[in-house]
Design an enzyme around this catalytic site. Structure first.
Site, PDB file in Angstrom:
ATOM      1  N   PHE A  23       0.855  -1.186   0.000  1.00 15.47           N
ATOM      2  CA  PHE A  23       0.000   0.000   0.000  1.00 15.47           C
ATOM      3  C   PHE A  23       0.893   1.238   0.000  1.00 15.47           C
ATOM      4  O   PHE A  23       1.881   1.297   0.723  1.00 15.47           O
ATOM      5  CB  PHE A  23      -0.926  -0.011   1.222  1.00 15.47           C
ATOM      6  CG  PHE A  23      -2.117   0.877   1.070  1.00 15.47           C
ATOM      7  CD1 PHE A  23      -3.213   0.458   0.341  1.00 15.47           C
ATOM      8  CD2 PHE A  23      -2.130   2.134   1.637  1.00 15.47           C
ATOM      9  CE1 PHE A  23      -4.322   1.282   0.188  1.00 15.47           C
ATOM     10  CE2 PHE A  23      -3.225   2.966   1.494  1.00 15.47           C
ATOM     11  CZ  PHE A  23      -4.323   2.548   0.768  1.00 15.47           C
ATOM     12  N   SER A  57       0.664  -2.081   5.705  1.00 14.94           N
ATOM     13  CA  SER A  57       1.364  -2.006   6.992  1.00 14.94           C
ATOM     14  C   SER A  57       0.692  -2.833   8.078  1.00 14.94           C
ATOM     15  O   SER A  57       1.359  -3.308   8.998  1.00 14.94           O
ATOM     16  CB  SER A  57       1.485  -0.544   7.435  1.00 14.94           C
ATOM     17  OG  SER A  57       2.342   0.151   6.551  1.00 14.94           O
ATOM     18  N   TRP A  58      -0.612  -3.022   8.002  1.00 10.33           N
ATOM     19  CA  TRP A  58      -1.320  -3.841   8.990  1.00 10.33           C
ATOM     20  C   TRP A  58      -0.789  -5.268   8.987  1.00 10.33           C
ATOM     21  O   TRP A  58      -0.688  -5.908  10.036  1.00 10.33           O
ATOM     22  CB  TRP A  58      -2.821  -3.826   8.685  1.00 10.33           C
ATOM     23  CG  TRP A  58      -3.632  -4.587   9.673  1.00 10.33           C
ATOM     24  CD1 TRP A  58      -4.126  -5.858   9.526  1.00 10.33           C
ATOM     25  CD2 TRP A  58      -4.028  -4.155  10.970  1.00 10.33           C
ATOM     26  NE1 TRP A  58      -4.813  -6.236  10.646  1.00 10.33           N
ATOM     27  CE2 TRP A  58      -4.773  -5.201  11.552  1.00 10.33           C
ATOM     28  CE3 TRP A  58      -3.832  -2.980  11.698  1.00 10.33           C
ATOM     29  CZ2 TRP A  58      -5.322  -5.114  12.828  1.00 10.33           C
ATOM     30  CZ3 TRP A  58      -4.381  -2.896  12.961  1.00 10.33           C
ATOM     31  CH2 TRP A  58      -5.112  -3.944  13.520  1.00 10.33           C
ATOM     32  N   ALA A  81       4.141   2.528   4.567  1.00 10.54           N
ATOM     33  CA  ALA A  81       3.745   3.935   4.557  1.00 10.54           C
ATOM     34  C   ALA A  81       2.249   4.029   4.822  1.00 10.54           C
ATOM     35  O   ALA A  81       1.447   3.491   4.060  1.00 10.54           O
ATOM     36  CB  ALA A  81       4.090   4.588   3.223  1.00 10.54           C
ATOM     37  N   VAL A  82       1.906   4.700   5.914  1.00  8.71           N
ATOM     38  CA  VAL A  82       0.514   4.936   6.272  1.00  8.71           C
ATOM     39  C   VAL A  82       0.301   6.448   6.246  1.00  8.71           C
ATOM     40  O   VAL A  82       1.010   7.185   6.933  1.00  8.71           O
ATOM     41  CB  VAL A  82       0.185   4.378   7.676  1.00  8.71           C
ATOM     42  CG1 VAL A  82      -1.308   4.494   7.956  1.00  8.71           C
ATOM     43  CG2 VAL A  82       0.652   2.936   7.817  1.00  8.71           C
ATOM     44  N   THR A  87     -10.706   9.257   8.296  1.00 11.27           N
ATOM     45  CA  THR A  87     -11.329   8.407   9.320  1.00 11.27           C
ATOM     46  C   THR A  87     -10.276   7.944  10.324  1.00 11.27           C
ATOM     47  O   THR A  87      -9.073   8.088  10.087  1.00 11.27           O
ATOM     48  CB  THR A  87     -11.974   7.166   8.669  1.00 11.27           C
ATOM     49  OG1 THR A  87     -10.936   6.321   8.154  1.00 11.27           O
ATOM     50  CG2 THR A  87     -12.930   7.559   7.547  1.00 11.27           C
ATOM     51  N   HIS A  89      -9.176   5.116  10.778  1.00 10.94           N
ATOM     52  CA  HIS A  89      -8.458   3.945  10.270  1.00 10.94           C
ATOM     53  C   HIS A  89      -6.944   4.119  10.390  1.00 10.94           C
ATOM     54  O   HIS A  89      -6.219   3.188  10.751  1.00 10.94           O
ATOM     55  CB  HIS A  89      -8.864   3.695   8.807  1.00 10.94           C
ATOM     56  CG  HIS A  89      -8.275   2.467   8.222  1.00 10.94           C
ATOM     57  ND1 HIS A  89      -7.214   2.491   7.339  1.00 10.94           N
ATOM     58  CD2 HIS A  89      -8.586   1.165   8.395  1.00 10.94           C
ATOM     59  CE1 HIS A  89      -6.909   1.260   6.996  1.00 10.94           C
ATOM     60  NE2 HIS A  89      -7.721   0.430   7.612  1.00 10.94           N
ATOM     61  N   PHE A 114      11.660  -0.685  12.741  1.00 13.52           N
ATOM     62  CA  PHE A 114      10.434   0.007  12.351  1.00 13.52           C
ATOM     63  C   PHE A 114      10.747   1.093  11.334  1.00 13.52           C
ATOM     64  O   PHE A 114      11.134   2.207  11.687  1.00 13.52           O
ATOM     65  CB  PHE A 114       9.772   0.609  13.594  1.00 13.52           C
ATOM     66  CG  PHE A 114       8.407   1.161  13.351  1.00 13.52           C
ATOM     67  CD1 PHE A 114       7.316   0.324  13.295  1.00 13.52           C
ATOM     68  CD2 PHE A 114       8.213   2.521  13.190  1.00 13.52           C
ATOM     69  CE1 PHE A 114       6.041   0.830  13.084  1.00 13.52           C
ATOM     70  CE2 PHE A 114       6.946   3.042  12.979  1.00 13.52           C
ATOM     71  CZ  PHE A 114       5.860   2.197  12.927  1.00 13.52           C
ATOM     72  N   ARG A 128      10.192  11.598   3.140  1.00 12.74           N
ATOM     73  CA  ARG A 128      10.909  10.695   4.044  1.00 12.74           C
ATOM     74  C   ARG A 128      11.359   9.410   3.356  1.00 12.74           C
ATOM     75  O   ARG A 128      11.998   8.568   3.967  1.00 12.74           O
ATOM     76  CB  ARG A 128      10.023  10.386   5.251  1.00 12.74           C
ATOM     77  CG  ARG A 128       9.937  11.574   6.191  1.00 12.74           C
ATOM     78  CD  ARG A 128       8.695  11.585   7.048  1.00 12.74           C
ATOM     79  NE  ARG A 128       8.679  12.761   7.913  1.00 12.74           N
ATOM     80  CZ  ARG A 128       8.396  13.994   7.521  1.00 12.74           C
ATOM     81  NH1 ARG A 128       8.105  14.240   6.265  1.00 12.74           N
ATOM     82  NH2 ARG A 128       8.410  15.003   8.381  1.00 12.74           N
TER      83      ARG A 128
END
Length: 156
Positions: A23, A57-58, A81-82, A87, A89, A114, A128
């Protein structure tokens, strides 16, 4: 005099797995490129590096845990990457990815690094992953090398 222990940045036969979320792939591929380049520059044979792709990432913590439990790797590098949306989420994914990677490291005693970006905007994530703010994939790989070389020294 106190005893000081620290790792170094020489791969010297250590093995690494990288778990990468797909993602936001335009960001995570840059993180992966930075991490692989760093491992290679510090002596890793990329034929001995395993890259595991997961949906996002989940899913990173469970794949990292499987890698760590094999005993085949001296460190596992997690890259994802989130980006915040409208929302909650974002908060759930970030919390799960963060706690899951840390718990995996503690449970297995294998360093699990991490390198998952948690940003408010796509531009922050891109910055980043190799533009203005450096490459967090590179930083995670350097930390992985250092921890992989430190851990044997801690076994006493």
């Amino acid at each position: 005099m106190p005893t000081h222990l620290e790792g170094d940045l020489v791969v010297d036969g250590h093995r690494f797995a990288l778990v990468v979320g797909r993602f936001n792939e335009h960001v995570t591929e840059d993180l992966l490129g930075g991490a692989l380049d760093t491992l290679e520059r510090h002596g890793a044979d990329l034929d001995e590096v395993t890259v595991v792709h997961v949906p996002g990432s989940w899913e990173i913590p469970v794949a990292a845990q499987k890698c760590a439990r094999t005993g085949d790797y001296d460190a596992v590098i997690c890259l994802g990457a989130v980006v915040r949306g409208e929302t909650p989420h974002f908060d759930y994914v970030c919390s799960g990815a963060t706690s899951g990677t840390m718990q995996t490291s503690l449970d297995t005693e294998v360093p699990v690094l991490f390198g998952i970006l948690t940003t408010d905007t796509v531009d922050q994530a891109i910055a980043r992953a190799g533009s203005k703010a450096g490459n967090k994939g590179r930083e995670a790989a350097e930390a992985a090398i250092e921890m992989a070389t430190l851990m044997p020294k801690l076994e006493g």
